[in-house]
Design a protein around this motif. Structure first.
Motif, PDB file in Angstrom:
ATOM      1  N   SER A   1     -11.357  11.012   4.635  1.00 25.23           N
ATOM      2  CA  SER A   1     -11.238  11.103   3.183  1.00 25.23           C
ATOM      3  C   SER A   1      -9.786  10.968   2.758  1.00 25.23           C
ATOM      4  N   LEU A   2      -9.545  10.216   1.698  1.00 23.69           N
ATOM      5  CA  LEU A   2      -8.212  10.129   1.107  1.00 23.69           C
ATOM      6  C   LEU A   2      -8.388  10.273  -0.385  1.00 23.69           C
ATOM      7  N   VAL A   3      -8.205  11.497  -0.848  1.00 24.54           N
ATOM      8  CA  VAL A   3      -8.445  11.755  -2.261  1.00 24.54           C
ATOM      9  C   VAL A   3      -7.129  12.073  -2.938  1.00 24.54           C
ATOM     10  N   LEU A   4      -6.797  11.324  -3.979  1.00 30.50           N
ATOM     11  CA  LEU A   4      -5.575  11.564  -4.731  1.00 30.50           C
ATOM     12  C   LEU A   4      -5.852  12.746  -5.646  1.00 30.50           C
TER      13      LEU A   4
ATOM     14  N   LYS B   1       0.867  -1.172   0.000  1.00 37.26           N
ATOM     15  CA  LYS B   1       0.000   0.000   0.000  1.00 37.26           C
ATOM     16  C   LYS B   1       0.901   1.218   0.000  1.00 37.26           C
ATOM     17  N   GLN B   2       0.654   2.142  -0.920  1.00 34.00           N
ATOM     18  CA  GLN B   2       1.465   3.347  -0.999  1.00 34.00           C
ATOM     19  C   GLN B   2       0.642   4.517  -0.479  1.00 34.00           C
ATOM     20  N   GLU B   3       1.253   5.327   0.359  1.00 31.67           N
ATOM     21  CA  GLU B   3       0.560   6.494   0.908  1.00 31.67           C
ATOM     22  C   GLU B   3       1.338   7.753   0.593  1.00 31.67           C
ATOM     23  N   VAL B   4       0.643   8.804   0.189  1.00 35.22           N
ATOM     24  CA  VAL B   4       1.286  10.114   0.093  1.00 35.22           C
ATOM     25  C   VAL B   4       1.154  10.729   1.474  1.00 35.22           C
TER      26      VAL B   4
ATOM     27  N   PRO C   1      -1.573  11.093   6.244  1.00 35.41           N
ATOM     28  CA  PRO C   1      -1.820  10.497   4.926  1.00 35.41           C
ATOM     29  C   PRO C   1      -2.755  11.378   4.096  1.00 35.41           C
ATOM     30  N   HIS C   2      -2.274  11.768   2.917  1.00 39.47           N
ATOM     31  CA  HIS C   2      -3.122  12.592   2.056  1.00 39.47           C
ATOM     32  C   HIS C   2      -3.936  11.747   1.090  1.00 39.47           C
ATOM     33  N   ALA C   3      -3.343  10.672   0.652  1.00 43.65           N
ATOM     34  CA  ALA C   3      -4.011   9.800  -0.310  1.00 43.65           C
ATOM     35  C   ALA C   3      -3.302   8.469  -0.256  1.00 43.65           C
ATOM     36  N   ASP C   4      -3.947   7.453  -0.702  1.00 40.90           N
ATOM     37  CA  ASP C   4      -3.250   6.167  -0.742  1.00 40.90           C
ATOM     38  C   ASP C   4      -3.791   5.319  -1.876  1.00 40.90           C
ATOM     39  N   TRP C   5      -3.039   4.312  -2.221  1.00 40.28           N
ATOM     40  CA  TRP C   5      -3.567   3.312  -3.149  1.00 40.28           C
ATOM     41  C   TRP C   5      -2.940   1.975  -2.841  1.00 40.28           C
ATOM     42  N   ILE C   6      -3.731   0.941  -3.048  1.00 36.20           N
ATOM     43  CA  ILE C   6      -3.262  -0.418  -2.825  1.00 36.20           C
ATOM     44  C   ILE C   6      -2.969  -0.994  -4.193  1.00 36.20           C
TER      45      ILE C   6
END
Lengths: 372, 339
Positions: free
Chosen positions: B314-317, A217-220, A265-270
């Motif tokens: 919320s986690l918005v890219l 999982k990557q997180e900004v 964490p601002h955003a993440d994606w798996i």
């Protein structure tokens, strides 16, 4: 040692890559380290809170906490010049929504033999009593990432490790003679018997290296850099709550890092669910609006003195987490040999003082595969 | 120019799946246009439909939505207080997503800008089919009138859940131990000068509204008794009066007995009246004391008023603005990503 004839390529010169390179060179191998940045320890090794874990942070995972305690003195001894300990370290346990009560925390610290004492009244009364159950003084330090960078660079040089900066590895190919060819984006290449992939966020970005079985999982993430008000100078605070926050000194910039589990964490994606994307490029195009306003407003409910904290800057970075660690505090390292070629090893660690476990794993894997 | 003020909107939800997305997008668009930092705090009151999974899905798309899921249903007012406790804004706007209009939020904030720390929305019900029913409204009005008379608090009857509270008011309110029951009569406690805003309720639910009279009666009683000690004092005063009258009557009986013993039989009616009157008084006293004792019992038990089982943010890219192509940034070329 078996390594005298081995040539090893280490991809990534963060703290992990540099430590692995040094460790292998010490055993007699010829090591080359390839790093895309102009200097070592510029990415995740620098852009973090630099907490030298004393084990307090993971009350729900005894093994993680206990290992932290074991590694703590070893790290202290090895990297003494980079360690900063001239501050008071406070842990505050919240009253509601917390996964550990004050009593549980005390028992836990006793079990892992971590020094703990109730905070002096001058410190304890800075916290809002209706939100904080108890405040303790603990023993945790930070490391100065810039000094650590110099230390590692010096050691690599002393060990005769070849360091190549400013080149990004695009793929690793297996040649006819079973040697490995590491190819960079600028077309240059080198060959080696072993490849250690220590690229952290970029772990799955290298062609020819199988993507790890365990999902990433990557997180900004954002680490805010703040100037503390006078009454909080010389202090470091960690509030243990459902979503907790903490601030610690950041010696290289003479500021403090402020991290909040909810707003960092601002955003993440798996990768396995949302698809694979280049993490560095994603970070580059992500908007970097600070969430300091959110962090500080929540934090000052617990510690009103934080109202005087002044925002200075933010460190944005990709944080890479192994998928199975969501529900517990476990922070194991990833150590995976490529199923198609066991001489390619991918490694990922999420805590800097886990390095000793990683090096031990290297010793095991290398000793069990002798090479003619 | 976006304001630096941090706005929190607190909205309890229960089985709101049909209308929640539209509501969230409306509020979010409104807030993001005017404020740099804001949050929408949703408190789920044990929805049995897909409300929670809908919110979690929307949290990847809509910024700054904070969701708290309660372990147990605690009623609309309790849920408001939970949301207020967790809101971090400089000002907190409470609203019921099923009934309150987001487009009036700017009006609330404008009044705040003029220096008012509390603003209460006063509902203008169109009544009838769309609302809770004329009979219930009538009862509610009667109750609030009674409440005002007993507690002597200045409170508008058309009070609703649509309010704005400043951080100072919130911090004061959440120190109150009984806050979970007192949200609806909050003006009675702050003592601060407030402003009002008249607005019209909408009805997003588009279904029949089941009125729970028994539940409302329970809340009414609790409100009345928690709000003030005057009912108890009134009863005490009343019983004192009753006791005095009984004493006078006893004296009267003795006097009559001494001087008019041949008419004793006629005293039967008044004696029965007196006895039943006293019994009535005693039962009222017992009921009130019982209610107070319950409250004391609950307080000393220190029972957790609520438990949050899940929280998500919320986690918005979100991407940076594209730079003008003619500018020479001197940086490395960006990779185009598939979305």
């Amino acid at each position: 040692m078996k390594f005298a004839t081995e040539s090893i390529a280490v991809i990534g010169c963060g703290f992990y890559g540099a430590s692995v390179a040094e460790h292998l060179a010490r055993q007699g191998a010829r090591v080359t380290v390839i790093e895309q940045d102009p200097e070592p320890l510029m990415r995740a090794s620098y852009n973090n809170q630099a907490r030298l874990h004393g084990g307090y942070h993971y009350p729900r995972s005894f093994s993680t906490a206990y290992r932290s305690r074991l590694n703590f003195p070893r790290f202290m001894e090895q990297f003494h010049p980079a360690i900063r300990s001239d501050f008071v370290n406070l842990y505050a346990i919240a009253r509601i929504n917390t996964k550990v009560t004050a009593r549980q925390f005390e028992t836990f610290c006793r079990n892992i033999e971590a020094p703990l004492r109730p905070a002096r009244p001058a410190f304890a009364k800075m916290f809002a009593p209706h939100l904080i159950e108890a405040v303790y003084e603990t023993e945790e330090f930070v490391f100065d990432a810039a000094i650590l960078r110099r230390l590692m660079a010096d050691r690599l040089q002393n060990m005769g490790v070849e360091m190549i900066f400013g080149r990004r590895v695009s793929s690793v190919e297996t040649q006819n003679d079973s040697r490995l060819r590491v190819v960079c984006t600028d077309g240059s290449s080198l060959s080696a018997n072993w490849v250690f992939n220590c690229t952290y966020a970029g772990l799955n970005t290298i062609g020819g290296i199988s993507r790890t079985r365990q999902g990433l999982k990557q997180e900004v993430t954002e680490m805010a850099l703040v100037e503390l008000p006078p009454e909080l100078q010389g202090l470091s605070v960690t509030v243990m709550d459902g979503p907790f926050f903490s601030f610690m000194p950041f010696p290289d910039r003479n500021l403090a890092t402020l991290s909040h589990v909810r707003y960092t964490p601002h955003a993440d994606w798996i990768e396995k669910i949302h698809g694979f994307r280049d993490p560095y490029a994603t970070l580059d195009v992500t908007s970097r609006e600070t969430r300091f306003g959110y962090m500080i407003r929540d934090a000052q409910r617990y510690l009103p003195a934080l109202r005087g904290a002044v925002y200075r800057d933010s460190l944005f970075e990709i944080k890479t987490v192994l998928m199975r660690n969501e529900s517990d505090d476990g922070r194991p390292i990833l150590f995976e040999a490529d199923p198609r070629n066991p001489h390619i090893v991918s490694m990922l660690g999420s805590k800097i003082d886990n390095i000793y476990d990683a090096l031990a794993a290297i010793d095991l894997i290398v000793q069990s595969r002798p090479r003619a | 120019m976006k304001s630096d003020v941090f706005v929190s909107v607190v909205a309890p939800v229960i089985n709101a799946e049909p209308f929640l997305e539209q509501y969230l997008r409306e509020v979010s668009a409104l807030l993001s246009a005017r404020f740099k930092d804001y949050e929408i705090v949703l408190v789920d009151n044990r929805s049995s439909d897909g409300t929670v999974s809908l919110v979690e899905r929307l949290q990847r798309d809509i910024q700054n939505v904070q969701l708290y899921c309660l372990a147990r249903f605690i009623g609309l007012e309790g849920a408001f207080v939970v949301g207020i406790e967790h809101a971090i804004g400089d000002l907190v706007i409470t609203m019921d997503p099923a009934f309150d209009p987001p487009e009036r939020i700017p009006d609330l904030i404008e009044l705040y800008g003029r220096g008012r720390e509390i603003i209460y929305g006063l509902r203008q019900d169109r009544g009838g089919r769309l609302d809770q029913g004329g009979f219930y409204n009538m009862l509610a009005r009667a109750f609030y009138a009674l409440y005002r008379a007993i507690t002597r608090e200045d409170m508008p009857i058309e009070l609703s859940s649509f309010r704005l509270l400043s951080r100072r008011v919130v911090n004061t309110f959440i120190q109150n131990q009984d806050r979970y029951n007192l949200f609806s009569v909050m003006p009675a406690f702050t003592g601060l000068h407030y402003a009002t805003l008249t607005y019209e309720r909408v009805n997003r639910k588009k279904g029949e509204h089941r009125t729970e009279y028994l539940d409302a009666l329970g809340r009414a009683i609790k409100l009345l008794l928690l709000s003030s000690n005057r009912p108890l004092r009134m009863i005490t005063f009343g019983s004192l009066v009753g006791a005095t009258l009984s004493l006078c009557y006893a004296v009267y009986v003795v006097v009559v007995h001494l001087f008019k013993s041949d008419e004793l039989a006629s005293g039967w009616a008044s004696m029965s009246l007196q006895i039943s009157g006293l019994f009535l008084l005693h039962f009222i006293i017992l009921a009130v004391m019982g209610e107070y004792l319950i409250q004391i019992f609950v307080h000393t038990q220190n029972r957790l008023p609520y438990l949050i089982v899940k929280e998500s943010s919320s986690l918005v890219l979100s991407r940076k603005q594209e730079l003008n192509v003619t500018l020479d940034t001197g940086g490395s070329p960006r990779t185009e990503l598939p979305r």
